[in-house]
Design an enzyme around this catalytic site. Sequence first.
Site, mmCIF file in Angstrom:
data_model
loop_
_atom_site.group_PDB
_atom_site.id
_atom_site.type_symbol
_atom_site.label_atom_id
_atom_site.label_comp_id
_atom_site.label_asym_id
_atom_site.label_seq_id
_atom_site.Cartn_x
_atom_site.Cartn_y
_atom_site.Cartn_z
ATOM 1 N N LYS A 88 30.687 67.575 44.665
ATOM 2 C CA LYS A 88 29.675 66.585 45.024
ATOM 3 C C LYS A 88 28.338 67.001 44.430
ATOM 4 O O LYS A 88 27.957 68.157 44.501
ATOM 5 C CB LYS A 88 29.557 66.526 46.530
ATOM 6 C CG LYS A 88 28.740 65.385 47.030
ATOM 7 C CD LYS A 88 28.510 65.502 48.514
ATOM 8 C CE LYS A 88 27.539 66.629 48.788
ATOM 9 N NZ LYS A 88 27.264 66.771 50.225
ATOM 10 N N ASP A 136 35.338 73.441 45.212
ATOM 11 C CA ASP A 136 35.734 72.035 45.209
ATOM 12 C C ASP A 136 35.583 71.435 46.589
ATOM 13 O O ASP A 136 35.517 72.137 47.583
ATOM 14 C CB ASP A 136 37.201 71.906 44.786
ATOM 15 C CG ASP A 136 37.359 72.031 43.289
ATOM 16 O OD1 ASP A 136 36.344 71.931 42.581
ATOM 17 O OD2 ASP A 136 38.497 72.236 42.835
ATOM 18 N N MET A 166 49.006 63.938 44.109
ATOM 19 C CA MET A 166 48.109 62.911 43.555
ATOM 20 C C MET A 166 48.850 61.609 43.259
ATOM 21 O O MET A 166 48.489 60.884 42.339
ATOM 22 C CB MET A 166 47.451 63.412 42.258
ATOM 23 C CG MET A 166 46.641 64.660 42.436
ATOM 24 S SD MET A 166 45.887 65.223 40.916
ATOM 25 C CE MET A 166 47.259 65.937 40.072
HETATM 26 N N1 SAH Z 1 46.144 72.971 43.178
HETATM 27 C C1 SAH Z 1 46.478 72.168 44.302
HETATM 28 C C2 SAH Z 1 46.818 70.746 43.905
HETATM 29 C C3 SAH Z 1 45.673 70.048 43.249
HETATM 30 S S1 SAH Z 1 46.053 68.397 42.911
HETATM 31 C C4 SAH Z 1 47.625 72.806 45.068
HETATM 32 O O1 SAH Z 1 48.244 73.759 44.595
HETATM 33 O O2 SAH Z 1 47.882 72.379 46.182
HETATM 34 C C5 SAH Z 1 45.435 67.632 44.343
HETATM 35 C C6 SAH Z 1 46.557 67.023 45.134
HETATM 36 O O3 SAH Z 1 47.161 68.023 45.941
HETATM 37 C C7 SAH Z 1 46.113 65.977 46.109
HETATM 38 O O4 SAH Z 1 45.943 64.729 45.505
HETATM 39 C C8 SAH Z 1 47.260 65.963 47.062
HETATM 40 O O5 SAH Z 1 48.353 65.287 46.524
HETATM 41 C C9 SAH Z 1 47.613 67.423 47.113
HETATM 42 N N2 SAH Z 1 46.954 68.089 48.237
HETATM 43 C C10 SAH Z 1 46.083 69.092 48.184
HETATM 44 N N3 SAH Z 1 45.740 69.501 49.425
HETATM 45 C C11 SAH Z 1 46.421 68.709 50.262
HETATM 46 C C12 SAH Z 1 46.508 68.629 51.669
HETATM 47 N N4 SAH Z 1 45.826 69.443 52.471
HETATM 48 N N5 SAH Z 1 47.325 67.707 52.203
HETATM 49 C C13 SAH Z 1 48.029 66.873 51.423
HETATM 50 N N6 SAH Z 1 47.986 66.910 50.089
HETATM 51 C C14 SAH Z 1 47.208 67.813 49.515
#
Ligand code: SAH
Length: 632
Positions: free
Chosen positions: A59, A37, A236
């Site tokens: 992408k 991703d 999100m």
């Molecule tokens: N599986 C991922 C979450 C996926 S949903 C996990 O466990 O972290 C994607 C959301 O995760 C983003 O929209 C944001 O809200 C959050 N997110 C993921 N990486 C992030 C980061 N480095 N900093 C802030 N928010 C993050």
Amino acid sequence: MSDFGKVYLIGAGPGDPGLFTLRGKAILERADVVVYDRLVSPSILAFCNDNAQMVDVGKMPTHHKVKQSEINKLLVKFAKEMPCAVIARLKGGDPFVFGRGGEEALELVEAGVEFEVVPGVTSAISVPAYAGIPVSHRGIATSFHIITGHEKEEVRGSRPEEIKVESDAECHPEQTLQSISCHPEQTLQSISCHPEQALQSISCHPEQAQRVEGSSIAGLDFPALAKCPGTLIFLMGISNMQMIARRLMECGKDPKTPLAFIEKGTTPYQRTVTCTLETAAETIVRENVVAPAITIMGGVVELGDKLAWRKNLPLSGKRLVVTRAAKQASGISAKLTALGAEVIETPMIETRSVEPRVDTCHPEQARRSLSCHPEQAQRSLSCHPEQAQRSLSCHPERSTKCEVEGSGIANFADLANFDVLAFTSTNGVESFFDAFFKAGLDIRALADKKIASVGKITEKKLLERGLHCDFVPEDHTGEGLGKLLAKIAQSSNLEPGASTLLLQGNLADDTLTTLLPKVTRWVVYETLPAKTLPDWKREAVAAADAVVFASSSAVENFAKVIQYGSVESHAELDSASASPCLEPQAPCPAPRTCFSIGRMTTATAKKYGFDVIESDETTMDSLVKKIAEYYA
Ligand code: SAH
């Protein structure tokens, strides 16, 4: 076990490669295919082996994302077409925390494809931790709740297939949010005028509803969430925050509840923006909070004022390209990372030990060459005649390689001819001793040698091998060492005419050979240019703040790779200007600022137009110190 390949659903963590699991790394290192991703850090992609097929599903060439359903199919396709292959599906955070890992796993089960899940560090907890916000804290929060602020839903009164929202945010949060973030005001406006209407509109006009951001959280139980005394963490949720905040307050949540947005957490670009529930929506717009970001609400947010540890690190927010050979990079990378930088390891050179020469065909000669110093020869060989014999008998074909005037590959039978062993790099030390021990010799064979080192690091490496250095110049350069040895050779420290053996790489210059009266050079390692920069690395390099160079050859190769895409194509261009079909790859944008370890490296970097900051001493520690000072 099926004949198919096996798919590993791997959590890549929130961004900092240091938070990636050992299990994930081990799988990446042997993966044949890596489907990744957009949010996965380039430093994690760097763990993949060079031969892995890299598939960026965040992408496409056309800049359209790959739909989740297509990703599912892709994984099945790879598994079926590649028996026994290791297929890594690399996802941000944890694959099962709003990561659609469950959907991918279900598809694999249905297709009869074996899979494994490698959990990752979820952003929900780690991102607040990097901002100094504990999600639970005694006396403040006894529970925490992780909520999606952007849910794929089935709208009341509609047929599921009609309203199936392929939510960008769920698959590729960064992309989605990028597309949202260009127009945050617009987005918020479109939500803010008619939130209630928006909700109503979902139930009757699903197509319209899809266009309204607020639609995707209609399934949340706001009364329950508002009552919840624990910490609320929304993933999100940025695009829907106005609606979320409003609904929570309507349902009784205190408008003064502390709230933080943490953007790009654990990466060099981490940023924390604090406010309260009632000012959340306006804060997003005013501060231009962009994705990926998490929203955290509750009393724990205030602890962040005291506990924010990361933003105070000197290199926090900096992304540095380290161009050392892979085996050597880890030391400097670890030091820079510890100071808060994100390091993109982009080795420009690779070193490879050169096997020693072995004189199977000329044992007599070998004996003769020992005869000039019979006593020494005796000493170095007498304890291990068998071993010595062994070292003389195995690789005849090597004996003709690397023969250039004044230098050649190691031949331990000649060792007795030398009084001083001079090392000009840690590579030289490692490669020499690899060959030395492989040849069956041990450290006693060096008992009568004087040992010289170009600098402190090489000296330390020698000490690790049980050897104290007799000579280390104050000026840690080849020239410094040459002058020192020449001076010593004239003084009483060494017999006049003592013979020096240089243990160097194939690219070493003549500085030492010209300064010393009696000198032989053994090429104990070869330096090969790195070949190409994969696309994902080109992007990381383009986004970096500076490049760190520890050798001239690294500068040369880097300059060629970024200009032409690959050293090979550059070489072809040089030699084959008559061949118009050889098109160079597009140049790769790269930072103009670089840090250099010494005079020679600086001169080369300047030649290529870099703005150079040079370390005070030619040591890695001095280089790291210089980088930290520069950004202080
Ligand atoms: N599986 C991922 C979450 C996926 S949903 C996990 O466990 O972290 C994607 C959301 O995760 C983003 O929209 C944001 O809200 C959050 N997110 C993921 N990486 C992030 C980061 N480095 N900093 C802030 N928010 C993050």
